[in-house]
Design a protein around this motif. Structure first.
Motif, short mmCIF file in Angstrom:
data_model
loop_
_atom_site.label_atom_id
_atom_site.label_comp_id
_atom_site.label_asym_id
_atom_site.label_seq_id
_atom_site.Cartn_x
_atom_site.Cartn_y
_atom_site.Cartn_z
N PRO A 201 0.81 -1.23 0.00
CA PRO A 201 0.00 0.00 0.00
C PRO A 201 0.84 1.27 0.00
N ARG A 202 1.92 1.25 -0.75
CA ARG A 202 2.84 2.40 -0.74
C ARG A 202 2.16 3.65 -1.31
N GLY A 203 2.30 4.75 -0.60
CA GLY A 203 1.75 6.03 -1.06
C GLY A 203 0.29 6.24 -0.73
N ALA A 204 -0.35 5.25 -0.07
CA ALA A 204 -1.81 5.30 0.10
C ALA A 204 -2.25 5.75 1.47
N GLY A 205 -1.32 6.09 2.37
CA GLY A 205 -1.69 6.51 3.72
C GLY A 205 -1.20 7.90 4.04
N VAL A 206 -1.77 8.47 5.11
CA VAL A 206 -1.35 9.81 5.56
C VAL A 206 -0.56 9.72 6.86
N GLY A 207 -0.19 8.51 7.27
CA GLY A 207 0.54 8.32 8.52
C GLY A 207 1.97 8.80 8.46
N PRO A 208 2.69 8.71 9.57
CA PRO A 208 4.06 9.22 9.63
C PRO A 208 5.10 8.39 8.89
N TYR A 209 4.73 7.18 8.46
CA TYR A 209 5.71 6.30 7.83
C TYR A 209 5.22 5.80 6.48
N GLU A 210 6.19 5.46 5.64
CA GLU A 210 5.94 4.87 4.33
C GLU A 210 6.55 3.48 4.30
N VAL A 221 9.40 -3.27 7.17
CA VAL A 221 10.32 -2.13 7.33
C VAL A 221 9.64 -0.88 6.78
N MET A 222 9.73 0.22 7.54
CA MET A 222 9.13 1.50 7.14
C MET A 222 10.14 2.62 7.30
N SER A 223 9.96 3.66 6.51
CA SER A 223 10.81 4.84 6.61
C SER A 223 9.97 6.07 6.93
N ALA A 224 10.55 7.00 7.66
CA ALA A 224 9.84 8.20 8.09
C ALA A 224 9.56 9.12 6.91
N LYS A 225 8.40 9.77 6.94
CA LYS A 225 8.07 10.78 5.93
C LYS A 225 8.67 12.13 6.33
N ALA A 226 9.18 12.83 5.34
CA ALA A 226 9.75 14.15 5.60
C ALA A 226 8.68 15.22 5.69
N ASP A 227 7.48 14.95 5.18
CA ASP A 227 6.43 15.97 5.12
C ASP A 227 5.18 15.56 5.88
N TYR A 228 5.33 14.79 6.96
CA TYR A 228 4.19 14.38 7.76
C TYR A 228 3.48 15.60 8.34
N TYR A 229 2.18 15.65 8.23
CA TYR A 229 1.42 16.82 8.65
C TYR A 229 1.58 17.12 10.14
N GLY A 230 1.89 16.08 10.93
CA GLY A 230 1.98 16.24 12.38
C GLY A 230 3.31 16.75 12.87
N GLY A 231 4.22 17.11 11.97
CA GLY A 231 5.51 17.63 12.39
C GLY A 231 6.64 16.67 12.10
N PRO A 232 7.84 16.90 12.64
CA PRO A 232 8.96 16.02 12.33
C PRO A 232 8.73 14.62 12.88
N VAL A 233 9.18 13.63 12.12
CA VAL A 233 9.16 12.22 12.55
C VAL A 233 10.60 11.86 12.84
N CYS A 234 10.91 11.57 14.09
CA CYS A 234 12.30 11.41 14.50
C CYS A 234 12.90 10.07 14.10
N ILE A 235 12.25 8.99 14.46
CA ILE A 235 12.81 7.67 14.17
C ILE A 235 12.72 7.43 12.67
N GLN A 236 13.85 7.33 12.02
CA GLN A 236 13.88 7.30 10.56
C GLN A 236 13.52 5.93 9.97
N THR A 237 13.81 4.87 10.71
CA THR A 237 13.49 3.53 10.22
C THR A 237 12.81 2.74 11.33
N LEU A 238 11.64 2.17 11.00
CA LEU A 238 10.92 1.28 11.90
C LEU A 238 10.94 -0.12 11.31
#
Length: 528
Positions: A201-210, A221-238
């Motif tokens: 589901p890549r590109g289909a969510g508004v959450g903090p990770y892709e 494995v997920m990577s942080a979005k640089a433009d998350y509406y809620g502000g900076p996402v610190c943890i870059q890889t989940l």
């Protein structure tokens, strides 16, 4: 459940067991404090989960933290969120959610400027179309029942939706804080089709990770979005992985293979709390016991046998034998440590003489004395099943034990096939979303009633619970439910159960929401 009107949040406040929700650590050692800020951006985190989700589409998810709730929420976010510290629903992707006077109509406004991972703007029409997917008959998971509380949806403008419900529901914000509130980009879903969408589901969510990698049974494995509406996402890889058994998971946390671990076994949780680990627990009532299939084709359609099983199962004996005394042993629907909901009602008593009497009555009526007991093959469930088998055989049952299947296989036999007599299982009722959780399992008309349970008194109590607006009303209703369950049981409960999101001191800013689900949007790695 106290109520207030607000232009910026839901009107419903639910009391929930949340000891330790502000993350704490054992032995008085504080974990990293604060939340994500731009100077804390960087680092990676690996979480151990109970079960790998069978796809990443919010439609079709079981909704629980241990089977994909945290992972899917990280990709899609939710319209509303439950804050376990304030014990309130709060807007997340939504900006406001406001009810009418009788809680039958709710109007939601979205935040402006929220975008999906592919750059599309989130709109009110997307919300409507996404929720309609949950309402579809093709959705066989519990989210359909949640979504069907909405009778109609009207898009008032690009950012505003009006929900007209099928009746009064003061706790409706709960629905939008679950999988139903995880909006999927309808254009991507339409282009890919639901089966492929669930895998990528890549590109289909508004959450903090892709999503970066989804390897079922191995890792997500997920990577942080640089433009998350809620502000900076610190943890870059989940990264999410599943390690068999709570002890193995806890050992992996100790060695640093994991940073966060969802535990659901009392002995391991007790060990973790003696160490320098953060703790984010959730208490589940009716958390572990023997669920009885009441369908007409099963021996336990006979209420005498159900009462016999309840009388035969001793919570203290199971606790001592299986959990080394670390479990919250109880036969009651609501454990006494549940603030705001416990009414003082105790559960049924351990009474082996009554159990033998009822077993003999059933045998004399033509039953052959044999009953099947299903359990998954995790070490602690095997031990639970052995303990229960001994207790049942002590009062005259002949027990055929089936405990060689994985948790996923047992889930399928219970929830899909409904092919069991008895199963070691936890219905898992939290204060947050209490009516929704109980109604889908105990309402005689619910398609998610896996237990074949039907009692008109329970249906009446559930209808009253849906419209309750105060803790006092809820307490009175669950007390009535206890009386019904004593007379017409569906589970021989032996413990309320905790899940605990245990984490190392290097991870801070984790937020606990409904059903043990973690939010990572404010989390960070300390001391990088």
């Amino acid at each position: 459940m106290r109520l207030r009107k607000s232009v910026a949040a839901s009107s419903t406040i639910l009391v929930v067991f949340a000891a330790g929700c502000g993350s704490s650590a054992g032995d008085g050692v504080a974990v990293a404090s604060g939340v994500c800020t731009t100077d804390r951006v960087g680092g990676s985190v690996t979480q151990g989960t109970l079960l790998t989700p069978r796809g990443l589409d919010p439609v079709g998810q079981p909704g629980a933290a241990g089977s994909g709730g945290t992972e899917v929420q990280a990709l899609f976010d939710t319209l509303m969120t439950y804050n376990t510290e304030s014990q309130q629903y709060e807007p997340q992707v939504a900006e406001t959610l406001t009810p009418n006077e009788d809680f039958t109509v709710w109007t939601m406004t979205l935040r402006d400027g929220v975008r999906y991972g592919n750059g599309d703007a989130l709109t009110a029409d997307d919300v409507k179309r996404s929720i309609e997917r949950h309402q579809s008959p093709s959705n066989t998971q519990v989210s359909r029942g949640e979504a069907l509380t909405i009778a109609s949806m009207d898009v008032l403008d690009p950012l505003t939706v009006r929900f007209t419900l099928d009746g009064a529901y003061p706790a409706f914000p709960h629905v939008l804080a679950t999988d139903v509130g995880m909006v999927t980009n309808p254009r991507i879903v339409d282009a890919m089709g639901p089966e492929q969408f669930a895998l990528n589901p890549r590109g289909a969510g508004v959450g903090p990770y892709e999503l970066e990698k989804y390897a079922p049974g191995e890792e997500i494995v997920m990577s942080a979005k640089a433009d998350y509406y809620g502000g900076p996402v610190c943890i870059q890889t989940l990264r999410f992985i599943s390690i068999p058994g709570a002890e193995g998971t806890l050992d992996a946390l100790r060695t640093g293979e994991l940073d966060v671990a969802l535990l659901r076994e009392p002995p391991a949780i007790a060990e973790a709390r003696e160490e320098e680990l953060g703790s984010l627990p959730t208490l589940y009532n009716y958390g572990e016991g023997v669920v009885m299939n009441s369908a007409v084709s099963r021996p336990t359609a006979d209420v005498r046998l159900r009462k016999a099983i309840v009388a035969a199962v001793d919570p203290e004996a199971v606790n001592k034998r299986v959990f080394n005394g670390t479990a919250l042993a109880t036969s009651a629907l609501i454990h006494e440590d549940t603030p705001g909901l416990y009414s003082g009602e105790s559960g049924p008593s351990y009474d082996p003489d009554l159990a033998r009497k009822l077993v003999n009555e059933a045998r004399n009526s033509g039953w052959n004395g044999t009953i099947r007991l299903l359990a998954d093959n995790s070490p602690i469930r095997i031990n639970e099943a052995i303990a229960v088998k001994a207790l049942l055989e002590n009062v005259g049952f002949t027990v055929e034990l089936d405990n060689d299947k994985s948790l996923a296989e047992v889930l399928g036999k219970v929830a899909s096939d409904r092919d069991y007599d008895l199963v070691i299982w936890g219905p898992n009722y939290t204060n947050e979303g209490l009516w929704a959780l109980m109604n889908r399992q105990l309402n005689s008309q619910s398609k998610s009633n896996y237990y074949g349970y039907a009692d008109s008194r329970m249906d009446e109590a559930l209808a009253a619970l849906r419209t309750a607006t105060t803790p006092e009303q809820e307490q009175e209703i669950v007390a009535r439910m206890q009386v019904v369950l004593d007379d017409s049981p569906v589970i021989a409960n032996f413990a309320a159960y905790e899940e605990d999101n245990v984490h190392s001191s290097r991870v801070g800013g984790l937020l606990l929401t409904r059903g043990s689900v973690l939010r990572y949007d404010k989390a960070f790695v300390a001391g990088r």
